[in-house]
Design a protein around this motif. Sequence first.
Motif, PDB file in Angstrom:
ATOM      1  N   UNK A 128       0.837  -1.207   0.000  1.00 14.06           N
ATOM      2  CA  UNK A 128       0.000   0.000   0.000  1.00 14.06           C
ATOM      3  C   UNK A 128       0.867   1.250   0.000  1.00 14.06           C
ATOM      4  N   UNK A 129       0.719   2.035  -1.054  1.00 17.50           N
ATOM      5  CA  UNK A 129       1.493   3.273  -1.213  1.00 17.50           C
ATOM      6  C   UNK A 129       0.923   4.018  -2.402  1.00 17.50           C
ATOM      7  N   UNK A 130       1.494   5.187  -2.670  1.00 21.88           N
ATOM      8  CA  UNK A 130       1.167   5.896  -3.902  1.00 21.88           C
ATOM      9  C   UNK A 130       2.470   6.309  -4.566  1.00 21.88           C
ATOM     10  N   UNK A 131       2.535   6.167  -5.896  1.00 19.77           N
ATOM     11  CA  UNK A 131       3.742   6.593  -6.617  1.00 19.77           C
ATOM     12  C   UNK A 131       3.325   7.426  -7.819  1.00 19.77           C
ATOM     13  N   UNK A 132       3.934   8.605  -7.899  1.00 20.52           N
ATOM     14  CA  UNK A 132       3.548   9.580  -8.898  1.00 20.52           C
ATOM     15  C   UNK A 132       4.219   9.372 -10.247  1.00 20.52           C
TER      16      UNK A 132
END
Length: 628
Positions: free
Chosen positions: A276-280
């Motif tokens: 679970x994470x966000x990567x731009x």
Amino acid sequence: MTMFPGRTFRYLFLVVALVSPVFGAGSPAPRISLFVDASETPRKIFHARMTIPAKPGTLTLFYPKWIPGEHGPTGPIEDLAGLKFTANGHALPWRRDLLDGWTFHVEVPAGASSVETSLDFISPAGREGIYTGGATATDRMAVLNWNAMLLYPAGWTSDELTYGASLRLPAGWKFGTSLPVASQSGDEIKFAPVSLTTLIDAPVITGQYLKVVPLNAVQTPPVEMDIAADSAAALEAPADVWEHYKNLVAQASALFGAQHYRDYHFLYSLSDHVAHFGLEHHESNDSRLGERALVDPEQRLLGSGLLSHEYVHSWNGKYRRPADLATPDYEKPMQTDLLWVYEGLTDYLGEILTGRDGERTPEQFRDSLADTAADLDHRSGRAWRNLQDTADGVPSMQGAPPQWESWRRPLDYYDEDELNWLWADTIIRQQTHGQKSLDDFCRAFHGAPGGTPQVKTYTFEDILSTLNQVAAYDWRGFWIERLTDHGPEAPLGGIDDSGWKLVYDETRSEWVRARESDKASVNAKYSIGLLLKSDGLITDTVEGMPAAKAGIGPGMKVMAVNGRKFSPTVLRDALREGKNSSSALELLVENTEYYKTFKLDYHDGEKYPHLVRDESKPDLLTDIIKPR
Ligand SMILES: [Zn+2]
């Protein structure tokens, strides 16, 4: 990037890459064909084949190491397997570089003009790993990050190298990506040739259940959400979910005034079995939360802000990028000193957009801000490291565990800078008598002319000069103080100047309750300085507060409170009852198989953060989160 808990250690190797490019200056940059077979996604193994133009001699190839947005040498080299090189049908000898594990040297024989390369990416089979090296595949979905599935030759920048990629999906699965598609036949997709930079910036989401939701019907460029989940039910979100994300696109457009993408894809994974994470990325983001993040009200609240953060990065981080983060390939180390702009400003803008787009009510927005401020107001590590050092040090601190977070303070350039940019926003409003705000800075710094993706680098001086164009002020003095201050208190000037005060009372906000429930934790940080799991295991202690002073530390487990078996309710009751008692709070604690009783002379009850209105000042905070 946004980090979510559940990460593991990764070791940093300080290395010097020995590069011996085969192609001299003036040679045309090679065009490389790449085929990825993702048909075995449920087994979590991906097979890649490449044809790499080469000349006789030593061919040096890199596995991408410094992945944009991950802020460290995190390319998942330990998950590269099955590596094999052939030329004219013969296997070629190869050796890994002794000083850099991401570098391979292949001996190319006379008469060969290309090297056939095959490799497997073995995706983590548990929840371990972080970012593009984290768990990425389930029985029903996957996110494919190209950086994990290719090599590239030394001697050129990632802009110069061209990759023609094609992909085989599991039968019947759908996909979403910002990468332009050239053709599709059944489960095989051929993408248009692009630079290596563009390829690695354009992951593919795929799944049996994939929902595509357009987020701007009338405006251009088009924006859509491509959501893959572990069940069809997880995609059946209430109508207001989609309205809020449509509002997000409209509000970001109003904030920045121009876009720097041809089209934009929110690639959203909903699974309890991926990292679970966000990567731009420039034209997409790879954001991953639990399976019920769109349909469970509590999960929706806690997940709010992730997509807005990653979307803001298209402007702040991808288009405008600190000069020393804009490296020519994935081998040269990045310098992270300006992450307080790259991540800190993104955090602030992402948060205020949750208010402007309706993801959070004003009260939920304030409760979240109060929680952030309270956490930083109990950040003992400020005594030894300043905020600048949290940015400078991050490449060597990737994946730090949650234990000792307050004393270690590994990533405060996110949250603490949210408070600092709020402060900057209020200063602009005060200096210009309400005529301007940080929105004006964003339009000047991140806005027009817009168009296709490009990188416009900046330095600290550029930040100061744009701030001064918006409102003349001693910005240099402001930021140097914010970046080098040793506290002990959090920078609360922005909250104070926006007409609110941070206070503590005995009532948990909806936000704090949701956080406790989600993490199965008990937050007693602001009373006795303890963060525990709901079974009593201590995640963190705050140096200088009653529990730490009594001798308690992370990793110990509270077994009983005042003689009664531990539960979150028993602890909360005891904290409350301690207000009317002169007896110490007694905690029976297990530590490495030994039991000990600790006595805490604490009588101030439970403490939870809130913001309350300061009527002596104008309410700027409410204006800051009003839709534009
Ligand atoms: Zn980020």
